[in-house]
Design a protein around this motif. Structure first.
Motif, PDB file in Angstrom:
ATOM      1  N   ASP A  55       7.874   9.162  11.815  1.00  0.00           N
ATOM      2  CA  ASP A  55       7.504   7.756  11.973  1.00  0.00           C
ATOM      3  C   ASP A  55       6.002   7.690  11.713  1.00  0.00           C
ATOM      4  OD1 ASP A  55       6.913   5.186  12.796  1.00  0.00           O
ATOM      5  OD2 ASP A  55       7.420   5.528  14.906  1.00  0.00           O
ATOM      6  N   THR A  56       5.624   7.136  10.564  1.00  0.00           N
ATOM      7  CA  THR A  56       4.238   7.234  10.097  1.00  0.00           C
ATOM      8  C   THR A  56       3.482   5.929  10.325  1.00  0.00           C
ATOM      9  OG1 THR A  56       4.826   6.485   7.868  1.00  0.00           O
ATOM     10  CG2 THR A  56       4.978   8.847   8.297  1.00  0.00           C
ATOM     11  N   TRP A  57       2.445   5.996  11.157  1.00  0.00           N
ATOM     12  CA  TRP A  57       1.614   4.808  11.375  1.00  0.00           C
ATOM     13  C   TRP A  57       0.380   4.863  10.475  1.00  0.00           C
ATOM     14  CZ3 TRP A  57      -3.455   3.847  12.329  1.00  0.00           C
ATOM     15  CH2 TRP A  57      -3.788   2.500  12.563  1.00  0.00           C
ATOM     16  N   VAL A 116       0.827  -1.204   0.000  1.00  0.00           N
ATOM     17  CA  VAL A 116       0.000   0.000   0.000  1.00  0.00           C
ATOM     18  C   VAL A 116       0.866   1.262   0.000  1.00  0.00           C
ATOM     19  CG1 VAL A 116      -0.298   0.197   2.518  1.00  0.00           C
ATOM     20  CG2 VAL A 116      -2.101   1.026   0.959  1.00  0.00           C
ATOM     21  N   THR A 117       2.038   1.168   0.612  1.00  0.00           N
ATOM     22  CA  THR A 117       2.936   2.325   0.643  1.00  0.00           C
ATOM     23  C   THR A 117       3.320   2.747  -0.779  1.00  0.00           C
ATOM     24  OG1 THR A 117       3.726   1.548   2.767  1.00  0.00           O
ATOM     25  CG2 THR A 117       5.074   3.205   1.677  1.00  0.00           C
ATOM     26  N   LEU A 126       3.348   2.787  19.265  1.00  0.00           N
ATOM     27  CA  LEU A 126       2.728   1.583  18.710  1.00  0.00           C
ATOM     28  C   LEU A 126       3.512   0.362  19.166  1.00  0.00           C
ATOM     29  CD1 LEU A 126       0.238   1.876  17.022  1.00  0.00           C
ATOM     30  CD2 LEU A 126       1.635   3.917  16.809  1.00  0.00           C
ATOM     31  N   ALA A 157      -7.996  -1.213  15.029  1.00  0.00           N
ATOM     32  CA  ALA A 157      -6.875  -1.344  14.095  1.00  0.00           C
ATOM     33  C   ALA A 157      -6.127  -2.659  14.255  1.00  0.00           C
ATOM     34  CB  ALA A 157      -5.919  -0.163  14.294  1.00  0.00           C
ATOM     35  N   SER A 160       9.663   6.833   8.054  1.00  0.00           N
ATOM     36  CA  SER A 160       9.694   5.409   8.383  1.00  0.00           C
ATOM     37  C   SER A 160       8.269   4.871   8.375  1.00  0.00           C
ATOM     38  CB  SER A 160      10.319   5.234   9.773  1.00  0.00           C
ATOM     39  OG  SER A 160      10.206   3.898  10.201  1.00  0.00           O
ATOM     40  N   VAL A 161       8.095   3.651   7.901  1.00  0.00           N
ATOM     41  CA  VAL A 161       6.761   3.039   7.847  1.00  0.00           C
ATOM     42  C   VAL A 161       6.844   1.518   7.829  1.00  0.00           C
ATOM     43  CG1 VAL A 161       6.695   3.168   5.305  1.00  0.00           C
ATOM     44  CG2 VAL A 161       4.580   2.876   6.560  1.00  0.00           C
ATOM     45  N   GLY A 162       5.829   0.891   8.404  1.00  0.00           N
ATOM     46  CA  GLY A 162       5.687  -0.553   8.246  1.00  0.00           C
ATOM     47  C   GLY A 162       5.686  -1.323   9.540  1.00  0.00           C
ATOM     48  N   GLU A 163       6.429  -0.835  10.501  1.00  0.00           N
ATOM     49  CA  GLU A 163       6.568  -1.497  11.799  1.00  0.00           C
ATOM     50  C   GLU A 163       6.938  -0.417  12.800  1.00  0.00           C
ATOM     51  OE1 GLU A 163       8.896  -5.476  11.981  1.00  0.00           O
ATOM     52  OE2 GLU A 163       9.921  -4.036  10.705  1.00  0.00           O
ATOM     53  N   SER A 215       6.943  -6.663   2.511  1.00  0.00           N
ATOM     54  CA  SER A 215       6.996  -5.284   2.984  1.00  0.00           C
ATOM     55  C   SER A 215       7.836  -5.170   4.253  1.00  0.00           C
ATOM     56  CB  SER A 215       5.588  -4.729   3.186  1.00  0.00           C
ATOM     57  OG  SER A 215       4.909  -5.457   4.172  1.00  0.00           O
ATOM     58  N   ASP A 254      -3.800  -3.127  16.515  1.00  0.00           N
ATOM     59  CA  ASP A 254      -2.488  -2.847  17.090  1.00  0.00           C
ATOM     60  C   ASP A 254      -2.613  -2.488  18.567  1.00  0.00           C
ATOM     61  OD1 ASP A 254      -1.153  -3.258  14.729  1.00  0.00           O
ATOM     62  OD2 ASP A 254      -0.870  -1.150  14.261  1.00  0.00           O
ATOM     63  N   GLN A 273      -2.175   1.865   7.734  1.00  0.00           N
ATOM     64  CA  GLN A 273      -2.410   0.484   7.296  1.00  0.00           C
ATOM     65  C   GLN A 273      -2.975   0.489   5.875  1.00  0.00           C
ATOM     66  OE1 GLN A 273      -5.550  -0.226  10.367  1.00  0.00           O
ATOM     67  NE2 GLN A 273      -4.146  -1.768  11.169  1.00  0.00           N
ATOM     68  N   THR A 274      -2.936  -0.683   5.235  1.00  0.00           N
ATOM     69  CA  THR A 274      -3.617  -0.845   3.951  1.00  0.00           C
ATOM     70  C   THR A 274      -5.054  -0.312   4.085  1.00  0.00           C
ATOM     71  OG1 THR A 274      -2.341  -2.867   3.602  1.00  0.00           O
ATOM     72  CG2 THR A 274      -4.254  -2.532   2.170  1.00  0.00           C
ATOM     73  N   GLU A 275      -5.661  -0.640   5.197  1.00  0.00           N
ATOM     74  CA  GLU A 275      -7.058  -0.277   5.427  1.00  0.00           C
ATOM     75  C   GLU A 275      -7.263   1.229   5.571  1.00  0.00           C
ATOM     76  OE1 GLU A 275      -5.303  -2.593   6.914  1.00  0.00           O
ATOM     77  OE2 GLU A 275      -6.473  -4.409   7.286  1.00  0.00           O
TER      78      GLU A 275
HETATM   79  C1  6R9 Z   1       1.479   1.085   5.797  1.00  0.00           C
HETATM   80  C2  6R9 Z   1       1.500  -0.344   6.216  1.00  0.00           C
HETATM   81  C3  6R9 Z   1      -0.191  -2.228   8.712  1.00  0.00           C
HETATM   82  C4  6R9 Z   1       0.420  -2.592  10.057  1.00  0.00           C
HETATM   83  C5  6R9 Z   1      -0.119  -1.770  11.197  1.00  0.00           C
HETATM   84  C6  6R9 Z   1       1.028  -1.869  12.203  1.00  0.00           C
HETATM   85  C7  6R9 Z   1       2.248  -1.832  11.327  1.00  0.00           C
HETATM   86  C8  6R9 Z   1       2.793   0.265  10.035  1.00  0.00           C
HETATM   87  C9  6R9 Z   1       3.787   1.450  11.561  1.00  0.00           C
HETATM   88  C10 6R9 Z   1       3.373   0.239  12.140  1.00  0.00           C
HETATM   89  C11 6R9 Z   1       4.223   0.900  14.175  1.00  0.00           C
HETATM   90  C12 6R9 Z   1       4.474   2.395  12.398  1.00  0.00           C
HETATM   91  N1  6R9 Z   1       2.770  -0.470  11.155  1.00  0.00           N
HETATM   92  N2  6R9 Z   1       3.416   1.432  10.260  1.00  0.00           N
HETATM   93  N3  6R9 Z   1       3.592  -0.036  13.439  1.00  0.00           N
HETATM   94  N4  6R9 Z   1       4.657   2.065  13.698  1.00  0.00           N
HETATM   95  N5  6R9 Z   1       4.939   3.573  11.927  1.00  0.00           N
HETATM   96  O1  6R9 Z   1       2.461  -0.811   6.797  1.00  0.00           O
HETATM   97  O2  6R9 Z   1       0.378  -1.070   5.917  1.00  0.00           O
HETATM   98  O3  6R9 Z   1       1.177  -3.400   5.354  1.00  0.00           O
HETATM   99  O4  6R9 Z   1      -1.267  -2.902   5.889  1.00  0.00           O
HETATM  100  O5  6R9 Z   1       0.482  -2.899   7.666  1.00  0.00           O
HETATM  101  O6  6R9 Z   1       1.820  -2.330  10.058  1.00  0.00           O
HETATM  102  O7  6R9 Z   1       0.975  -3.092  12.870  1.00  0.00           O
HETATM  103  O8  6R9 Z   1      -1.332  -2.293  11.678  1.00  0.00           O
HETATM  104  P1  6R9 Z   1       0.170  -2.627   6.134  1.00  0.00           P
END
Ligand code: 6R9
Length: 650
Positions: free
Chosen positions: A410-412, A309-310, A511, A497, A384-387, A610, A499, A414-416
Motif C-alpha cells: 500500500d504505497t502512499w 502522476v502514477t 493514512l 502533506a 495499491s495507490v491513490g487513497e 484517478s 493528510d 503524492q504528485t508533489e
Molecule cells: C500518488 C497519488 C495524493 C493524495 C495523498 C493522499 C492520497 C495516495 C495513498 C493515499 C492513503 C495511500 N493517497 N496514496 N492515501 N493511502 N496509499 O495519489 O498522487 O493524485 O497527487 O494524490 O492521495 O490523500 O495526499 P495524487
C-alpha cells in the motif's frame, strides 16, 4: 481545542512476506539501517543506478530551504537512461510495452522500437522549433505514443505537461495558459467503453481560446473524422517519416522535466514542477525496491492513466529506467466485460500489478466469481495507490487476486512527492491491511499534533515529511510563494502533506484522508476514512463515502453515501432495514460517536479520473447546496444520478 485526530479503529491482522520472496528480495531489512546511518550517501548510491554524463559535485544543496537541489552539477539525459542504455546493453529486442487496445488490437514495442520512435519524435519536435526549456502539452489516450511523447520531450529538454484525456476545454486551456506551452501532442481519440471517444475537438477549442499554441501534433488512433487547421500535423506524416537517429544531449540534474497540475480541492490548479536527476533516482529506486522488480522475468502492469502522476512515475520513468517489460492498457475495466483486467493478467502472465482502491472496491462489487474464472497464478506482488485502502478491500485483493500468497504494498505518495514515500517492502514488511506501514529507507516521515510535536504510538495528527527527498517538487510553476505557503508554512521546517494519519501501537502509519475532509463531531475529530472502512467491512456494502455536514446540535454530523453490493436487496423496507443495520454496525465497530446521522444508498460516487472520491460535492448534496466545480469529475452524470436518486428515495 485540540485538532488532533481520534484514533478509532483497531485492525490487528498482519501478513509476513512469503519466505521465497523474502530470501530473494531486491531490498532487504538492512536498507533501513544503511539509510539511517548516512541518508545522503544512501541516495548517492541509488543515483548510481543511472548513467550520468557528468558526475555531481554535491548530493544535496539545502542551503535555501524549501528550494532543494539534488545531485548538484551532475548531468544526464532521462530518455537515454530509459531507452538507449538498455539497447546498448544488448536488450534491444526485449519487450518494453505489451500494449492492449480496448477493442482487442495489440502492439508489441521493444526497447529498439522505443528508441526509434523516441528519436523520431525528438527530431520532429526539434523541426517544429521546440527547444530545451519550452513547454509541450500532452493530451492523449493510453497508447504507446503517449509514453513516446513524454520521453521525446525529456530527450530534448522540453518540459512536458500531461493533461488527462477527457478533461474539459476549460481545464486544458487553463493549463496551456499557465504553462505557456507552444505545442500540443494529441490524438484523434481513444477507445473507452467500446466506442471511440474524441480528443481532437477539445484541443481545437482550447487552442483557439488560448492563442499560444504554434503546432498540434496528432496521432491517428481511432480514424474518426477530425477538423483540420493549419497548425495541425499528423504524427504518421511527420514523426514516422523523421530520421530514426538522434543524439541525446545531457541536461543539468535540476533541469525541469515536467509540470503536472493537481486539481486541489479549491482554487486554481497548482502546476507541480519536477526536475531531472533526483526525480529519476527516486522513481527508479522505489520501483526496484517496492515492487521487487526482476527486469528479466517480471511482467509489470500499472493500470493508472498517463495523466496521473502514477502514470508518469510508474508507467514511464520508473519502469523504463529499470528496463522492465510492462503491459499498457487503453480502456476501461468492464469492456467488453467485467473480467477484462483478469483476462489481461492471464494473457500476459502479469507478475506485478499496481492499481487503485477504487478499482479494487469496484471489482468487489462485481463479485468474487469474476476473478475466479482466470488463471492469476503469475501474480507475485500487488500494489495499491491513490487513497487509503480499506482493510476489507485489502483482504479481498489478497484473497481473490493474490490467492492468499502475494504481499500487498500500500504505497502512499503524492504528485508533489514524485515517487513512493511510505510503503511496505514486499520482502521485508509484515504488512497490516489498511496501513502503508513505514517510510521507505532514506525518507523521513512523522505524525505530529497541532503544536508540531511528534505524537506517541497510538496517537493521531498530521502527516509531515521531515527531510528533503530526491524526487520532491521543486516549486509550483511560476508561484514560489504559493509553494512556500501551501507546503512549508504550517509547521516550521516540515513539509505538510495535507493528510491526516495515526501511528498504531507498533508505530505503523495509517493514512486517514485529507485533513480538509476530517469531521468535527461534538468536539471530536473523526476521519472520513475510518467511518468508510467500518461501512465497507459490512458484508452488504461495496463502497462508501462519508462527509461531515453542518448540524445544529453536534456542529457537524456524519453523512454517509453507500453503494450496496450487487446482490443486496434495497427495495422499500429492506433498504430501511439495511440503513438501520449499517448505522448500528458503525457504532459497534468504532463507538457511538461515529454513528452516522444519515446514510443514503446510492448507485455511484463522484470520483476524479484517478479514482479519488470528491467529498466536496457530496458535502454540497448533504447540505442542500448547489454543486461546486465539477470539471475534474471522471463522469459528470454521476452527480445527477445521486441527486435524482435521493429525490426519488424521499
Ligand atoms: C500518488 C497519488 C495524493 C493524495 C495523498 C493522499 C492520497 C495516495 C495513498 C493515499 C492513503 C495511500 N493517497 N496514496 N492515501 N493511502 N496509499 O495519489 O498522487 O493524485 O497527487 O494524490 O492521495 O490523500 O495526499 P495524487
Amino acid at each position: 481545542m485540540s485538532e488532533t485526530l481520534e484514533n478509532l479503529s483497531s485492525e490487528t491482522r498482519q501478513f509476513p512476506p512469503p519466505a521465497d520472496l523474502a530470501a530473494n528480495a531486491n531490498v532487504k531489512a538492512d536498507a533501513y539501517e544503511e539509510a539511517a546511518a548516512d541518508r545522503l550517501a544512501f541516495w548517492a548510491k541509488q543515483a548510481e543506478r543511472l548513467a550520468w554524463a557528468k558526475p555531481w559535485d554535491q548530493i544535496l544543496d539545502w542551503s535555501n530551504p524549501p528550494f532543494a537541489k539534488w545531485f548538484v552539477g551532475g548531468e544526464l539525459n532521462i530518455a537515454y537512461n530509459c531507452v538507449d542504455r538498455h539497447v546498448e546493453a544488448g536488450n534491444g529486442d526485449k519487450v518494453a510495452i505489451h500494449w492492449e487496445g480496448e477493442p482487442g488490437d495489440t502492439r508489441t514495442v521493444t526497447y529498439s522500437d522505443l528508441l526509434k520512435l523516441v528519436s523520431q519524435a525528438a527530431n520532429t519536435l526539434t523541426d517544429l522549433g521546440v527547444t530545451a526549456g519550452d513547454r509541450v502539452m500532452i493530451y492523449m489516450p493510453m497508447i504507446p505514443e503517449a509514453a513516446v511523447a513524454m520521453l521525446a520531450c525529456a530527450r530534448i529538454g522540453a518540459t512536458h505537461s500531461v493533461v488527462f484525456g477527457g478533461f474539459s476545454v476549460d481545464a486544458l486551456a487553463t493549463r496551456i495558459d499557465d504553462a505557456d506551452a507552444k505545442v500540443v501532442i494529441t490524438a484523434d481519440g481513444g477507445y473507452r467503453r467500446g466506442k471511440p471517444s474524441a480528443l481532437k475537438p477539445t484541443v481545437d477549442e482550447a487552442v483557439a481560446r488560448t492563442g499560444r499554441i504554434e503546432h498540434v501534433l496528432v496521432v491517428r488512433r481511432t480514424g474518426q473524422e477530425v477538423e483540420w487547421t493549419d497548425k495541425d500535423k499528423w504524427w504518421h506524416e511527420t514523426v514516422e517519416q523523421a530520421s530514426p537517429t538522434h543524439e541525446a544531449q545531457a541536461f543539468d540534474s535540476e533541469h525541469p522535466l515536467f509540470i503536472l497540475y493537481t486539481s486541489g480541492t479549491t482554487g486554481k490548479p497548482k502546476g507541480i514542477l519536477h526536475t531531472t536527476g533526483g526525480y529519476l533516482t527516486q522513481t527508479s529506486y522505489t520501483h526496484h525496491a517496492v515492487f521487487d522488480l526482476k527486469a528479466d522475468t517480471d511482467v509489470y502492469w500499472c493500470t493508472a492513466d498517463i495523466g496521473w502522476v502514477t502514470g508518469h512515475s510508474y508507467i514511464v520513468y520508473g519502469p523504463l529506467s529499470n528496463g522492465a517489460t510492462q503491459v499498457m492498457y487503453e480502456g476501461t475495466p468492464d469492456t467488453p466485460d467485467r473480467g477484462r483486467f483478469w483476462q489481461i493478467v492471464d494473457k500476459y502472465k502479469v507478475s506485478i500489478l499496481y492499481t487503485a482502491p477504487t478499482l479494487i472496491r469496484t471489482m468487489m462489487k462485481w463479485g468474487d466469481d469474476i476473478p475466479a474464472k482466470y488463471d492469476l497464478s503469475s501474480l507475485r506482488v500487488l500494489g495499491s495507490v491513490g487513497e487509503p485502502i480499506n482493510p476489507e478491500a485489502w483482504i479481498w485483493y489478497r484473497e481473490h487476486v493474490g490467492r492468499e500468497r502475494t504481499p500487498i504494498v500500500d504505497t502512499w505518495w503524492q504528485t508533489e512527492t514524485g515517487a513512493i514515500m511510505i510503503s511496505p517492502l514486499p520482502g521485508v514488511t509484515a504488512a497490516k491491511p489498511g496501513s502503508a506501514m513505514t517510510a521507505l529507507p532514506g525518507i523521513g516521515a512523522d505524525v505530529i499534533d497541532d503544536q508540531a510535536q511528534s505524537v506517541p504510538n497510538g496517537g493521531g495528527g498530521f502527516l509531515v515529511l521531515t527531510e528533503p527527498w530526491p524526487s520532491m517538487l521543486r516549486t509550483i510553476w511560476g508561484d514560489d510563494q504559493r509553494f512556500i505557503d501551501t507546503y512549508w508554512s504550517r509547521f516550521d521546517g516540515y513539509y505538510f502533506a495535507g493528510d491526516g494519519a495515526k501511528k498504531d501501537a507498533d508505530g505503523a502509519l495509517w493514512l486517514l484522508g485529507r485533513v480538509d475532509d476530517v469531521m468535527l463531531v461534538s468536539g471530536h475529530n473523526i476521519s472520513t476514512t475510518e467511518v468508510e472502512s467500518a461501512l465497507v467491512s459490512h458484508p452488504s456494502v461495496a463502497e462508501a463515502a462519508v462527509v461531515g455536514a453542518t448540524d445544529p446540535t453536534t456542529g457537524q454530523a456524519i453523512v454517509a453515501f453507500t453503494i450496496p453490493r450487487g446482490n443486496v436487496d434495497t427495495a422499500g423496507d429492506a433498504g430501511e432495514a439495511l440503513i438501520k443495520d449499517l448505522r448500528n454496525h458503525v457504532a459497534k465497530t468504532l463507538g457511538p460517536i461515529a454513528k452516522p446521522r444519515q446514510i443514503m444508498l446510492v448507485a455511484e460516487l463522484p470520483k476524479t479520473r484517478s479514482g479519488k472520491i470528491m467529498r466536496r460535492l457530496l458535502r454540497d448534496v448533504a447540505e442542500n447546496r448547489s454543486l461546486g466545480d465539477v470539471t475534474t469529475l471522471q463522469d459528470s452524470t454521476v452527480m445527477d444520478l445521486i441527486s435524482s436518486g435521493l429525490k426519488t428515495a424521499k
